[in-house]
Each structure stands twice: as structure tokens, then as C-alpha cells.
Design a protein around this motif. Structure first.
Motif, mmCIF file in Angstrom:
data_model
loop_
_atom_site.group_PDB
_atom_site.id
_atom_site.type_symbol
_atom_site.label_atom_id
_atom_site.label_comp_id
_atom_site.label_asym_id
_atom_site.label_seq_id
_atom_site.Cartn_x
_atom_site.Cartn_y
_atom_site.Cartn_z
ATOM 1 N N TYR A 195 2.629 -3.798 7.061
ATOM 2 C CA TYR A 195 2.765 -4.597 8.274
ATOM 3 C C TYR A 195 3.832 -5.676 8.125
ATOM 4 N N TYR A 196 4.824 -5.580 8.958
ATOM 5 C CA TYR A 196 5.783 -6.648 9.232
ATOM 6 C C TYR A 196 6.010 -6.595 10.737
ATOM 7 N N PRO A 197 6.253 -7.730 11.387
ATOM 8 C CA PRO A 197 6.412 -7.692 12.850
ATOM 9 C C PRO A 197 7.424 -6.666 13.337
ATOM 10 N N HIS A 198 8.533 -6.493 12.591
ATOM 11 C CA HIS A 198 9.563 -5.567 13.071
ATOM 12 C C HIS A 198 9.160 -4.100 12.939
ATOM 13 N N LYS A 199 8.100 -3.805 12.186
ATOM 14 C CA LYS A 199 7.637 -2.415 12.106
ATOM 15 C C LYS A 199 6.974 -1.978 13.410
ATOM 16 N N ASN A 200 6.626 -2.962 14.251
ATOM 17 C CA ASN A 200 6.205 -2.684 15.625
ATOM 18 C C ASN A 200 4.834 -2.020 15.729
ATOM 19 N N HIS A 201 3.905 -2.420 14.865
ATOM 20 C CA HIS A 201 2.528 -1.941 15.013
ATOM 21 C C HIS A 201 1.923 -2.403 16.342
ATOM 22 N N SER A 202 2.489 -3.455 16.917
ATOM 23 C CA SER A 202 1.927 -4.010 18.153
ATOM 24 C C SER A 202 2.026 -3.056 19.338
ATOM 25 N N ILE A 203 2.830 -2.003 19.233
ATOM 26 C CA ILE A 203 2.953 -1.041 20.332
ATOM 27 C C ILE A 203 1.797 -0.043 20.333
ATOM 28 N N LEU A 204 1.008 0.013 19.261
ATOM 29 C CA LEU A 204 -0.017 1.044 19.127
ATOM 30 C C LEU A 204 -1.093 1.017 20.214
ATOM 31 N N PRO A 205 -1.629 -0.145 20.627
ATOM 32 C CA PRO A 205 -2.625 -0.107 21.703
ATOM 33 C C PRO A 205 -2.103 0.557 22.976
ATOM 34 N N ALA A 206 -0.863 0.245 23.346
ATOM 35 C CA ALA A 206 -0.287 0.859 24.549
ATOM 36 C C ALA A 206 -0.070 2.354 24.346
ATOM 37 N N VAL A 207 0.345 2.753 23.148
ATOM 38 C CA VAL A 207 0.531 4.180 22.858
ATOM 39 C C VAL A 207 -0.806 4.911 22.930
ATOM 40 N N ALA A 208 -1.855 4.318 22.366
ATOM 41 C CA ALA A 208 -3.178 4.951 22.394
ATOM 42 C C ALA A 208 -3.663 5.131 23.827
ATOM 43 N N ARG A 209 -3.469 4.122 24.652
ATOM 44 C CA ARG A 209 -3.895 4.240 26.055
ATOM 45 C C ARG A 209 -3.118 5.337 26.777
ATOM 46 N N GLU A 210 -1.818 5.435 26.497
ATOM 47 C CA GLU A 210 -0.995 6.448 27.157
ATOM 48 C C GLU A 210 -1.372 7.852 26.687
ATOM 49 N N VAL A 211 -1.677 7.996 25.411
ATOM 50 C CA VAL A 211 -2.126 9.298 24.898
ATOM 51 C C VAL A 211 -3.415 9.720 25.600
ATOM 52 N N GLN A 212 -4.341 8.782 25.736
ATOM 53 C CA GLN A 212 -5.602 9.099 26.406
ATOM 54 C C GLN A 212 -5.393 9.378 27.882
ATOM 55 N N ARG A 213 -4.515 8.625 28.529
ATOM 56 C CA ARG A 213 -4.258 8.830 29.955
ATOM 57 C C ARG A 213 -3.738 10.233 30.224
ATOM 58 N N ARG A 214 -2.949 10.761 29.291
ATOM 59 C CA ARG A 214 -2.387 12.100 29.462
ATOM 60 C C ARG A 214 -3.311 13.203 28.948
ATOM 61 N N LEU A 224 -2.434 5.314 9.985
ATOM 62 C CA LEU A 224 -1.769 4.100 9.531
ATOM 63 C C LEU A 224 -1.988 3.925 8.037
ATOM 64 N N THR A 225 -1.192 3.053 7.420
ATOM 65 C CA THR A 225 -1.311 2.794 5.975
ATOM 66 C C THR A 225 -1.314 1.288 5.720
ATOM 67 N N LEU A 226 -2.308 0.606 6.277
ATOM 68 C CA LEU A 226 -2.366 -0.852 6.206
ATOM 69 C C LEU A 226 -3.508 -1.332 5.319
ATOM 70 N N GLU A 227 -3.282 -2.467 4.672
ATOM 71 C CA GLU A 227 -4.348 -3.158 3.960
ATOM 72 C C GLU A 227 -5.237 -3.870 4.982
ATOM 73 N N PRO A 228 -6.499 -4.181 4.625
ATOM 74 C CA PRO A 228 -7.383 -4.868 5.574
ATOM 75 C C PRO A 228 -6.797 -6.167 6.121
ATOM 76 N N GLU A 229 -6.148 -6.946 5.250
ATOM 77 C CA GLU A 229 -5.575 -8.206 5.729
ATOM 78 C C GLU A 229 -4.400 -7.966 6.673
ATOM 79 N N GLU A 230 -3.719 -6.831 6.518
ATOM 80 C CA GLU A 230 -2.616 -6.513 7.424
ATOM 81 C C GLU A 230 -3.145 -6.118 8.802
ATOM 82 N N ILE A 231 -4.288 -5.457 8.842
ATOM 83 C CA ILE A 231 -4.905 -5.122 10.126
ATOM 84 C C ILE A 231 -5.229 -6.396 10.890
ATOM 85 N N SER A 232 -5.737 -7.396 10.168
ATOM 86 C CA SER A 232 -6.037 -8.682 10.808
ATOM 87 C C SER A 232 -4.765 -9.361 11.286
#
Length: 363
Positions: A195-214, A224-232
């Protein structure tokens, strides 16, 4: 760290030179075998704001003093910012993309504080203009640095990094990889990034919603490959819980697990906003895996026609690319990937030889 591969290779590439390295005081660096004509000085690394002050002290005082003490003929700086007051020419390696990309290009997600951005740009620009040579890893970084800082393009060397994954190693699908290995969905996407801000994990909620919508939840799964503290830090906990049917966190993978995870996936998924290089692209290609990534200049140079591109800030564009991904790669994909990989250094010895040539030319 790539430095752990590079330092021994540079020692091997310059047997005629007396080399002094200034390295972090960490077990991995202390375990390096440097040979008789090289020595290392180890310095403890601070954290937080203290680390930035320590870095400035090194650049203005420690490094110039050491250069005078050892009678240095050239100083190689691997950390973007050059030292001042040196008694010799300097070669600088630029790897920090924030020094050449604008805040607008990262949508503010990877922004430094304005004062920090101003200072670092001023420091880098002044040191780079005075340096005997600037080394970057891609033509994209070379062109951007030359334009932004008014640098002589003839004094910029392009030396790509070597592949850090051994594609011949089988690797192990240990406990962390089992959800990926056992997944039966046809599109298994591996988001292989810390996790770093520029890796753009923040787009995932919108991607998940769009996948479900379709109605694609039965076809697509993102790992994903994140440590617990990175998820937070990324505020992804609620998203992972809400969309557990299509998002799974494997945790941080070891080097031995990366190859197995890539081979078990359908494609590498990387919606990053900026990179100076992107070794993970090469790792995916070495494993014969297609790539889904951002339609940005750095990615286009690294991947050419071996990737499916999307707008990393638009969930609909991302899911369009996911839908266009075939369930199995084209018959000639692996061959084309291997051909492209041959344009990069075959190992760290080749990288070090090219650095050694730049250092000798600057002395």
C-alpha cells in the motif's frame, strides 16, 4: 530491496576501484559480501520526520566529509537527491516519480506537502544540473526530468533494472496463496502491490460495485497482497468485508511465493497512478501472464502491446478492461512476452556494468 542485488554486482564490475558504500545499518546489508577492494559504513536509519532531517544532514555534511576523507574521484548517489559540497563529480540515480509527475497527474492521491514538494524539486533540480551524469531507468523518466528541470539530455543515461524474479524457480503456493490457487473463477486478478497512495487501492470499492452492477461477480475475483496495517491505512476493511465474494486479501507475499501466485492468476492487475519503472510488470511477463494496468506513459513503455489499458481513476473503464480480458492468453502471448523481456538487462551484473561505465566516464 534492489540495492541488495546491485551493490555486490557493482563491486564485481569495478575490480580496479576502491569502493566505499554508505549503507543502512540493517542485517540484510551487513550480510553482503563486498570483497577486499570495497568497504561499507553502516548508519542507523531514523523514522518519520527525523529520517528526513537525517537525510539532509548526510547530503550536506556526512557524504561530503567522507568523500574528502577517502579521496573520492566520483560519488554515486542512489537516493534521488544529490549531495552538495563534494570534492568530486557526482552521478545521481533518479527513481522517485513524484519529482517529475505533477500533482494533477496523481489526482492528489500521492501528493507531498506543498512545502516539501517545492524544496525537494529545488534540491533535486540544482543537484541534477550540477551532476556529471543523471541515471534513470526509462526514456519516460529521462524525457520528463529533462523537460521539467532543463537538463541536458546528453548527460542522462537510461539503465533499466534487471528482473528480480527467477521465472525458472517453481516457487511454493503456501497458505497465503491457497485462496488464489483454489479459485475457480475464470478471471483471477492479482493486485500485487504494497500500500502506497499512488498504487490506487482507493479505486477498489468503486470497481467492486461496478463488477456487481454488471453481474460479473461469478467471473471476476481480485486478490490483494496487503499487510493488516496496510488495510487500515487504505481504509479497505469495510470494502473487503462487504465484497468478500470478489475481493480477497492474501497478505504480503514472500519472494518465493510471487511466481506461484502469478502463475495461478489469470492476469496481473495494477491500477497505479505513477511509477518510475515497475519491475512487477516484468515479473508478470516472465510468468507469461497478461497485464491489466493504467493507460499512462510509464506503463505503455514497460508493457507495449502486452497489456490491457484503462483509466485508473474510472471504475467503468477498469471493468471494461476486465471484461475484455480473455479467459486464457493468446497462443503467442508467452513468446511475445519473452521477446520483449530480452530488451531489458538479463541480470544485475549487466546493470552494474552499465553503471560502472557511467561512473568511469564521470571521473
Amino acid at each position: 530491496s534492489s540495492t541488495l542485488y546491485f551493490v555486490p554486482a557493482l563491486v564485481k564490475a569495478m575490480p580496479e576501484a576502491s569502493l566505499t558504500f554508505l549503507l543502512p545499518d540493517q542485517p540484510a546489508f551487513r550480510s553482503l559480501s563486498l570483497g577486499r577492494h570495497a568497504r561499507a559504513l553502516y548508519f542507523p536509519r531514523a523514522n518519520g520526520p527525523a529520517a528526513e532531517l537525517q537525510r539532509l544532514r548526510e547530503l550536506f555534511f556526512t557524504v561530503p566529509r567522507l568523500a574528502r576523507e577517502v579521496g573520492a574521484q566520483v560519488c554515486l548517489t542512489l537516493g534521488d537527491l544529490g549531495a552538495f559540497g563534494l570534492p568530486c563529480p557526482q552521478v545521481i540515480l533518479l527513481r522517485q516519480p513524484l519529482l517529475v509527475y505533477s500533482r494533477q497527474e496523481t489526482a492528489g492521491l500521492a501528493a507531498w506537502h506543498p512545502l516539501k514538494r517545492w524544496y525537494l524539486a529545488q534540491h533535486f533540480g540544482l543537484a541534477a544540473r550540477r551532476a556529471a551524469r543523471l541515471i534513470v531507468q526509462t526514456p519516460v523518466m529521462a524525457d520528463r526530468a529533462a523537460r521539467r528541470y532543463g537538463l541536458d539530455r546528453e548527460r542522462i543515461s537510461i539503465i533499466p533494472q534487471a528482473l528480480m524474479l527467477d521465472p525458472a524457480a517453481e516457487g511454493t503456493a503456501e497458505v497465503r496463496c491457497r485462496p488464489l490457487v483454489r479459485c475457480t473463477k475464470p478471471k483471477r486478478l492479482l493486485f500485487l502491490a504494497a500500500y502506497y497512495p499512488h498504487k490506487n487501492h482507493s479505486i477498489l470499492p468503486a470497481v467492486a460495485r461496478e463488477v456487481q452492477r454488471r453481474g460479473l461477480s461469478g467471473q471476476v475475483h481480485i486478490f490483494l497482497t496487503l499487510e493488516p496495517e496496510e488495510i487500515s491505512a487504505a481504509s479497505l476493511g469495510p470494502c473487503l468485508h462487504q465484497h468478500s465474494s470478489l475481493l480477497t486479501n492474501l497478505g504480503r507475499l514472500s519472494r518465493s511465493e510471487v511466481g506461484a501466485a502469478l502463475r495461478a492468476s489469470t492476469a496481473l492487475f495494477l491500477p497505479t497512478l505513477l511509477e518510475s519503472y515497475g519491475n512487477i510488470y516484468l515479473e508478470a511477463l516472465a510468468c507469461g501472464r497478461p497485464i491489466l494496468t493504467s493507460d499512462r506513459d510509464f506503463a505503455r513503455w514497460m508493457c507495449r502491446d502486452l497489456a490491457f489499458y484503462f483509466d485508473p481513476l474510472d471504475a467503468r473503464s477498469i471493468v471494461d478492461a476486465i471484461e475484455s480480458l480473455p479467459e486464457r492468453e493468446a497462443d503467442d502471448y508467452a513468446a511475445r512476452a519473452q521477446e520483449h523481456l530480452r530488451s531489458f538487462p538479463k541480470d544485475w551484473n549487466e546493470v552494474a556494468e552499465r553503471f560502472a561505465a557511467a561512473i568511469r566516464a564521470s571521473a
